[in-house]
Design a protein around this motif. Structure first.
Motif, PDB file in Angstrom:
ATOM      1  N   UNK A  56      17.330  16.421  -9.056  1.00 14.31           N
ATOM      2  CA  UNK A  56      18.722  16.265  -9.498  1.00 14.31           C
ATOM      3  C   UNK A  56      18.956  16.618 -10.948  1.00 14.31           C
ATOM      4  N   UNK A  57      18.169  17.576 -11.480  1.00 12.98           N
ATOM      5  CA  UNK A  57      18.398  18.032 -12.855  1.00 12.98           C
ATOM      6  C   UNK A  57      19.027  19.424 -12.823  1.00 12.98           C
ATOM      7  N   UNK A  58      20.017  19.616 -13.708  1.00 13.18           N
ATOM      8  CA  UNK A  58      20.646  20.926 -13.796  1.00 13.18           C
ATOM      9  C   UNK A  58      19.652  21.932 -14.382  1.00 13.18           C
ATOM     10  N   UNK A  87      16.468  11.441 -17.670  1.00 14.94           N
ATOM     11  CA  UNK A  87      16.148  12.866 -17.458  1.00 14.94           C
ATOM     12  C   UNK A  87      14.651  13.117 -17.678  1.00 14.94           C
ATOM     13  N   UNK A  88      14.088  12.443 -18.704  1.00 15.47           N
ATOM     14  CA  UNK A  88      12.645  12.620 -18.954  1.00 15.47           C
ATOM     15  C   UNK A  88      11.844  12.164 -17.729  1.00 15.47           C
ATOM     16  N   UNK A  89      12.255  11.013 -17.141  1.00 17.31           N
ATOM     17  CA  UNK A  89      11.497  10.524 -15.990  1.00 17.31           C
ATOM     18  C   UNK A  89      11.661  11.473 -14.799  1.00 17.31           C
ATOM     19  N   UNK A  90      12.825  12.105 -14.684  1.00 16.69           N
ATOM     20  CA  UNK A  90      13.012  13.089 -13.599  1.00 16.69           C
ATOM     21  C   UNK A  90      12.091  14.300 -13.810  1.00 16.69           C
ATOM     22  N   UNK A 117      18.720  22.465 -18.220  1.00 15.27           N
ATOM     23  CA  UNK A 117      17.709  21.787 -19.049  1.00 15.27           C
ATOM     24  C   UNK A 117      16.381  22.552 -19.087  1.00 15.27           C
ATOM     25  N   UNK A 118      16.294  23.649 -18.355  1.00 11.32           N
ATOM     26  CA  UNK A 118      15.027  24.395 -18.227  1.00 11.32           C
ATOM     27  C   UNK A 118      14.320  24.619 -19.573  1.00 11.32           C
ATOM     28  N   UNK A 119      15.057  25.079 -20.561  1.00 13.02           N
ATOM     29  CA  UNK A 119      14.421  25.432 -21.834  1.00 13.02           C
ATOM     30  C   UNK A 119      14.560  24.334 -22.886  1.00 13.02           C
ATOM     31  N   UNK A 120      14.980  23.162 -22.454  1.00 15.92           N
ATOM     32  CA  UNK A 120      15.079  22.046 -23.416  1.00 15.92           C
ATOM     33  C   UNK A 120      13.717  21.391 -23.613  1.00 15.92           C
ATOM     34  N   UNK A 179      10.938  22.016 -20.722  1.00 17.14           N
ATOM     35  CA  UNK A 179      10.943  21.386 -19.395  1.00 17.14           C
ATOM     36  C   UNK A 179      10.299  22.317 -18.370  1.00 17.14           C
ATOM     37  N   UNK A 180      10.684  23.593 -18.383  1.00 17.57           N
ATOM     38  CA  UNK A 180      10.159  24.539 -17.378  1.00 17.57           C
ATOM     39  C   UNK A 180       8.644  24.667 -17.495  1.00 17.57           C
ATOM     40  N   UNK A 181       8.135  24.730 -18.725  1.00 18.91           N
ATOM     41  CA  UNK A 181       6.680  24.874 -18.895  1.00 18.91           C
ATOM     42  C   UNK A 181       5.947  23.624 -18.438  1.00 18.91           C
TER      43      UNK A 181
END
Ligand code: SF4
Length: 332
Positions: free
Chosen positions: A149-151, A166-169, A154-157, A118-120
């Motif tokens: 509004x994402x915790x 969550x994907x759309x966010x 999830x950064x490294x997920x 997610x972060x990348x």
């Protein structure tokens, strides 16, 4: 250009835009056919405004969204961003405007790279455009996660570890990280569960205020368009057939096609009875567009004139345009 002049200009201006696709014939003896996906569309979008583009599947609204961002070249016509024509854009101008204009797609999983965390994914546009230091970029990723509004958990997920919402966010965070002025939202919630749709629509409304965004909001869901848009353009077979501010259009649509679409919106109260206009059949093929008014094959009010003469989009009432010979009948 002075700031005063820039303030007067629409953020996005589309002028008589046409996109036709040539299809090869089935054999070497058959003539190629032409799909008239977008067939002469003009509109303006001001900074911070939300314009909804509605219509049935296949009416050309997604093609129009891609043209509006310069992701596809028009057959003819012009798109201008802050007064600058795409046709005059240098590579440098494109680099700048790519940051200013972003798109949110319907298929959030398809829009994400399954091999990137997610972060990348969120940081990648900053890496491509060389914006900020590594530390700045990481900080921006965290800010974007907070904004959508994402915790930060999830950064490294990876995308497959996230829910559809969550994907759309993440897609929204990735679009926002370059701080664009315009986002084209192409059916941004239609692939999501109904319960999640409302959350994402509310998020888009909140982000619009926070980041002063303009949205071109493409959707076939009139309920959502009514909730989020200020103005609406109704498309049918590659053309705009009606434009108005959102409230006026939903309260009193003029074009028979808009009237049919709006009368089909379900009302969650069994005691309220509405006169529903039923649309007969499917839209004609954009390869073989009917003569005269392109809606005449499905219109309950069609007359001889409708079969022979194409109605132009014209001012019918204050701020309301419709492409129907008889639009005045429904103004009172
Ligand atoms: Fe219907 Fe005629 Fe109006 Fe077209 S011009 S929408 S066919 S009434």
């Amino acid at each position: 250009m002075s700031d005063a002049r820039t303030d007067d200009l629409p953020l996005l201006e589309v002028r008589d835009l046409v996109r036709h696709f040539r299809l090869r014939g089935k054999s070497i003896f058959s003539k190629p056919s032409v799909v008239r996906a977008v067939d002469g569309i003009s509109f303006q979008l001001r900074a911070g405004e939300t314009l909804g583009i509605v219509g049935e599947s296949g009416c050309g609204k997604s093609t129009m969204g891609r043209l509006a961002l310069g992701m596809d070249d028009p057959t003819s016509g012009d798109v201008r961003f802050e007064g600058r024509s795409f046709s005059d854009h240098s590579i440098q101008a494109w680099r700048k405007d790519r940051c200013n204009m972003q798109m949110i797609f319907q298929d959030s999983y398809g829009a994400l790279d399954p091999r990137m965390s997610v972060a990348r994914q969120i940081r990648e546009p900053l890496d491509i455009h060389g914006i900020g230091s590594i530390a700045d970029r990481d900080k921006q990723v965290d800010e974007m996660l907070d904004a959508v509004g994402l915790s930060r958990v999830v950064r490294e997920r990876f995308p497959h570890e996230l829910s559809g919402g969550q994907q759309q966010r993440v897609v929204i965070a990735r679009a926002l990280v370059l701080r664009p002025k315009l986002i084209v939202c192409d059916e941004p919630v239609s692939a999501l569960d109904v319960s999640v749709q409302a959350q994402v629509v509310n998020l888009l409304a909140k982000l619009q205020e926070q980041f002063q965004l303009a949205y071109l909001f493409i959707s076939h869901d009139l309920g959502i368009v009514r909730h989020i848009c200020e103005r609406v353009a109704v498309m049918y077979l590659g053309k705009i057939v009606e434009t108005a501010d959102c409230r006026t259009l939903f309260d009193k649509p003029l074009h028979p096609y808009s009237r049919a679409l709006i009368s089909a919106i379900p009302i969650p109260d069994p005691d309220i009875q509405t006169d529903r206009l039923i649309l007969e059949g499917d839209p004609p093929s954009p390869v073989d567009i009917p003569s005269g008014c392109r809606f005449h094959t499905r219109c309950a009010f069609a007359e001889a004139k409708c079969r022979n003469e194409e109605p132009q989009l014209r001012l019918v009432e204050d701020g309301r345009h419709a492409a129907c010979h008889f639009a005045e009948r429904w103004t009172s």
